[in-house]
Design a protein around this motif. Structure first.
Motif, PDB file in Angstrom:
ATOM      1  N   THR A   1       0.824  -1.217   0.000  1.00 38.21           N
ATOM      2  CA  THR A   1       0.000   0.000   0.000  1.00 38.21           C
ATOM      3  C   THR A   1       0.856   1.264   0.000  1.00 38.21           C
ATOM      4  O   THR A   1       0.347   2.334  -0.312  1.00 38.21           O
ATOM      5  CB  THR A   1      -0.956   0.044   1.205  1.00 38.21           C
ATOM      6  OG1 THR A   1      -0.200  -0.082   2.404  1.00 38.21           O
ATOM      7  CG2 THR A   1      -2.008  -1.050   1.115  1.00 38.21           C
TER       8      THR A   1
ATOM      9  N   LEU B   1       0.489   3.692  -2.790  1.00 39.26           N
ATOM     10  CA  LEU B   1      -0.635   4.636  -2.849  1.00 39.26           C
ATOM     11  C   LEU B   1      -0.279   5.989  -2.256  1.00 39.26           C
ATOM     12  O   LEU B   1      -0.970   6.985  -2.533  1.00 39.26           O
ATOM     13  CB  LEU B   1      -1.849   4.039  -2.149  1.00 39.26           C
ATOM     14  CG  LEU B   1      -2.359   2.731  -2.741  1.00 39.26           C
ATOM     15  CD1 LEU B   1      -3.584   2.247  -1.979  1.00 39.26           C
ATOM     16  CD2 LEU B   1      -2.662   2.870  -4.221  1.00 39.26           C
TER      17      LEU B   1
ATOM     18  N   PHE C   1      -0.106   8.744  -4.760  1.00 34.15           N
ATOM     19  CA  PHE C   1      -1.374   9.288  -5.236  1.00 34.15           C
ATOM     20  C   PHE C   1      -2.112  10.045  -4.136  1.00 34.15           C
ATOM     21  O   PHE C   1      -2.771  11.048  -4.402  1.00 34.15           O
ATOM     22  CB  PHE C   1      -2.239   8.163  -5.812  1.00 34.15           C
ATOM     23  CG  PHE C   1      -1.504   7.406  -6.872  1.00 34.15           C
ATOM     24  CD1 PHE C   1      -1.280   7.966  -8.118  1.00 34.15           C
ATOM     25  CD2 PHE C   1      -0.975   6.158  -6.613  1.00 34.15           C
ATOM     26  CE1 PHE C   1      -0.562   7.289  -9.088  1.00 34.15           C
ATOM     27  CE2 PHE C   1      -0.252   5.473  -7.570  1.00 34.15           C
ATOM     28  CZ  PHE C   1      -0.047   6.041  -8.815  1.00 34.15           C
ATOM     29  N   ASN C   2      -1.975   9.566  -2.903  1.00 34.22           N
ATOM     30  CA  ASN C   2      -2.607  10.265  -1.781  1.00 34.22           C
ATOM     31  C   ASN C   2      -2.009  11.662  -1.613  1.00 34.22           C
ATOM     32  O   ASN C   2      -2.703  12.598  -1.208  1.00 34.22           O
ATOM     33  CB  ASN C   2      -2.469   9.452  -0.495  1.00 34.22           C
ATOM     34  CG  ASN C   2      -3.351   8.224  -0.508  1.00 34.22           C
ATOM     35  OD1 ASN C   2      -4.436   8.223  -1.080  1.00 34.22           O
ATOM     36  ND2 ASN C   2      -2.883   7.156   0.116  1.00 34.22           N
TER      37      ASN C   2
ATOM     38  N   MET D   1      -3.629  13.834  -4.171  1.00 37.27           N
ATOM     39  CA  MET D   1      -5.037  13.946  -3.777  1.00 37.27           C
ATOM     40  C   MET D   1      -5.200  14.979  -2.672  1.00 37.27           C
ATOM     41  O   MET D   1      -6.110  15.818  -2.724  1.00 37.27           O
ATOM     42  CB  MET D   1      -5.524  12.556  -3.323  1.00 37.27           C
ATOM     43  CG  MET D   1      -6.976  12.442  -3.071  1.00 37.27           C
ATOM     44  SD  MET D   1      -7.933  12.691  -4.565  1.00 37.27           S
ATOM     45  CE  MET D   1      -9.266  13.606  -3.845  1.00 37.27           C
TER      46      MET D   1
ATOM     47  N   GLN E   1      -5.907   0.896 -12.842  1.00 36.38           N
ATOM     48  CA  GLN E   1      -6.394   1.942 -11.926  1.00 36.38           C
ATOM     49  C   GLN E   1      -5.420   3.125 -11.912  1.00 36.38           C
ATOM     50  O   GLN E   1      -5.831   4.280 -11.954  1.00 36.38           O
ATOM     51  CB  GLN E   1      -6.575   1.389 -10.507  1.00 36.38           C
ATOM     52  CG  GLN E   1      -7.499   0.203 -10.397  1.00 36.38           C
ATOM     53  CD  GLN E   1      -8.789   0.360 -11.155  1.00 36.38           C
ATOM     54  OE1 GLN E   1      -9.507   1.344 -11.011  1.00 36.38           O
ATOM     55  NE2 GLN E   1      -9.098  -0.615 -11.993  1.00 36.38           N
ATOM     56  N   VAL E   2      -4.141   2.817 -11.865  1.00 37.05           N
ATOM     57  CA  VAL E   2      -3.106   3.850 -11.844  1.00 37.05           C
ATOM     58  C   VAL E   2      -3.152   4.683 -13.125  1.00 37.05           C
ATOM     59  O   VAL E   2      -3.035   5.909 -13.079  1.00 37.05           O
ATOM     60  CB  VAL E   2      -1.714   3.215 -11.630  1.00 37.05           C
ATOM     61  CG1 VAL E   2      -0.592   4.188 -11.915  1.00 37.05           C
ATOM     62  CG2 VAL E   2      -1.612   2.671 -10.201  1.00 37.05           C
TER      63      VAL E   2
ATOM     64  N   ILE F   1      -5.918   7.139 -12.748  1.00 39.01           N
ATOM     65  CA  ILE F   1      -5.530   8.216 -11.833  1.00 39.01           C
ATOM     66  C   ILE F   1      -4.607   9.196 -12.554  1.00 39.01           C
ATOM     67  O   ILE F   1      -4.821  10.406 -12.515  1.00 39.01           O
ATOM     68  CB  ILE F   1      -4.833   7.657 -10.569  1.00 39.01           C
ATOM     69  CG1 ILE F   1      -5.803   6.794  -9.754  1.00 39.01           C
ATOM     70  CG2 ILE F   1      -4.257   8.795  -9.721  1.00 39.01           C
ATOM     71  CD1 ILE F   1      -5.128   5.928  -8.691  1.00 39.01           C
TER      72      ILE F   1
ATOM     73  N   LYS G   1     -10.316   9.873  -6.060  1.00 44.07           N
ATOM     74  CA  LYS G   1     -10.337   9.151  -4.786  1.00 44.07           C
ATOM     75  C   LYS G   1     -10.921   7.736  -4.924  1.00 44.07           C
ATOM     76  O   LYS G   1     -10.355   6.787  -4.368  1.00 44.07           O
ATOM     77  CB  LYS G   1     -11.104   9.957  -3.741  1.00 44.07           C
ATOM     78  CG  LYS G   1     -10.717   9.629  -2.319  1.00 44.07           C
ATOM     79  CD  LYS G   1     -11.389  10.568  -1.352  1.00 44.07           C
ATOM     80  CE  LYS G   1     -10.354  11.158  -0.436  1.00 44.07           C
ATOM     81  NZ  LYS G   1     -10.912  12.059   0.545  1.00 44.07           N
TER      82      LYS G   1
ATOM     83  N   ILE H   1      -8.265   5.489  -6.348  1.00 42.37           N
ATOM     84  CA  ILE H   1      -7.248   5.163  -5.337  1.00 42.37           C
ATOM     85  C   ILE H   1      -7.783   4.065  -4.418  1.00 42.37           C
ATOM     86  O   ILE H   1      -7.058   3.135  -4.058  1.00 42.37           O
ATOM     87  CB  ILE H   1      -6.819   6.415  -4.545  1.00 42.37           C
ATOM     88  CG1 ILE H   1      -6.108   7.415  -5.471  1.00 42.37           C
ATOM     89  CG2 ILE H   1      -5.922   6.031  -3.368  1.00 42.37           C
ATOM     90  CD1 ILE H   1      -5.826   8.775  -4.828  1.00 42.37           C
TER      91      ILE H   1
ATOM     92  N   ALA I   1      -7.578   0.828  -6.231  1.00 39.04           N
ATOM     93  CA  ALA I   1      -6.178   0.394  -6.257  1.00 39.04           C
ATOM     94  C   ALA I   1      -5.797  -0.229  -4.916  1.00 39.04           C
ATOM     95  O   ALA I   1      -5.120  -1.262  -4.871  1.00 39.04           O
ATOM     96  CB  ALA I   1      -5.256   1.566  -6.597  1.00 39.04           C
TER      97      ALA I   1
END
Length: 170
Positions: free
Chosen positions: A31, A34, A37-38, A41, A98-99, A102, A135, A138, A141
């Motif tokens: 994880t 992520l 991306f967080n 975000m 998914q990536v 994003i 979101k 993410i 993902a």
């Protein structure tokens, strides 16, 4: 002599070792990826209150799984990369899908920010779009990393994908 590829659950990729490194031992995925991306975000959601975050959003660049770990301070980054390569193909492909979504959405937002003379005027719309569109990707993902993949998500990837899912969690 045949070249052996690392296998999840064995040798260097033993379940206990992966768990200690915060890598899911069943999927081989972490994880920590992520966080990349967080970070963007969080910046997107802060835009309405802090429009100067637009500069940081514009500096954000996509990173694939390996690139993230190669450039991170993650303690077990080599193990994370090795486990990623041992992860089931259908999981890696679903995560990468998914990536890509994003990255595409963030790229569109970056284009919007570049084209506007006043980011503050579109900040709320961008934050809403990020919350409603990025979101959820993410979250999906994250679910993939934890091995929660909806069967419909893998149907186009071949009949073998569902069999792999079933075997993985049997």
């Amino acid at each position: 002599m045949e070249c052996l590829h690392p296998v999840l659950g064995a040798g260097e990729l033993a379940a206990e070792r992966l768990e200690q490194a915060n890598i899911n031992p069943q999927t081989g995925l972490a994880t920590d990826y992520l966080n990349h991306f967080n970070e963007v975000m969080m910046l997107l959601e802060m835009l309405p209150d802090m429009p100067d975050c637009a500069e940081d959003v514009l500096e954000w660049e996509p990173l694939d799984y390996e690139g993230h770990f190669e450039n991170s301070s993650f303690k077990d980054k080599n193990l994370a990369i090795m486990a990623y390569h041992a992860a089931p193909n259908f999981l890696r492909e679903h995560l990468e899908k998914q990536v890509a979504g994003i990255n595409r959405l963030v790229g569109k937002i970056q284009d919007q920010l570049r084209e506007t003379p006043d980011p503050a005027k579109i900040a709320t719309d961008i934050a809403d779009r990020a919350t409603n569109e990025i979101k959820p990707l993410i979250a999906v993902a994250g679910a993939v990393i934890h091995g929660h993949v909806e069967p419909e998500a893998t149907q186009h990837e071949g009949e073998g994908a569902q069999a792999e899912i079933d075997a993985l969690f049997a």
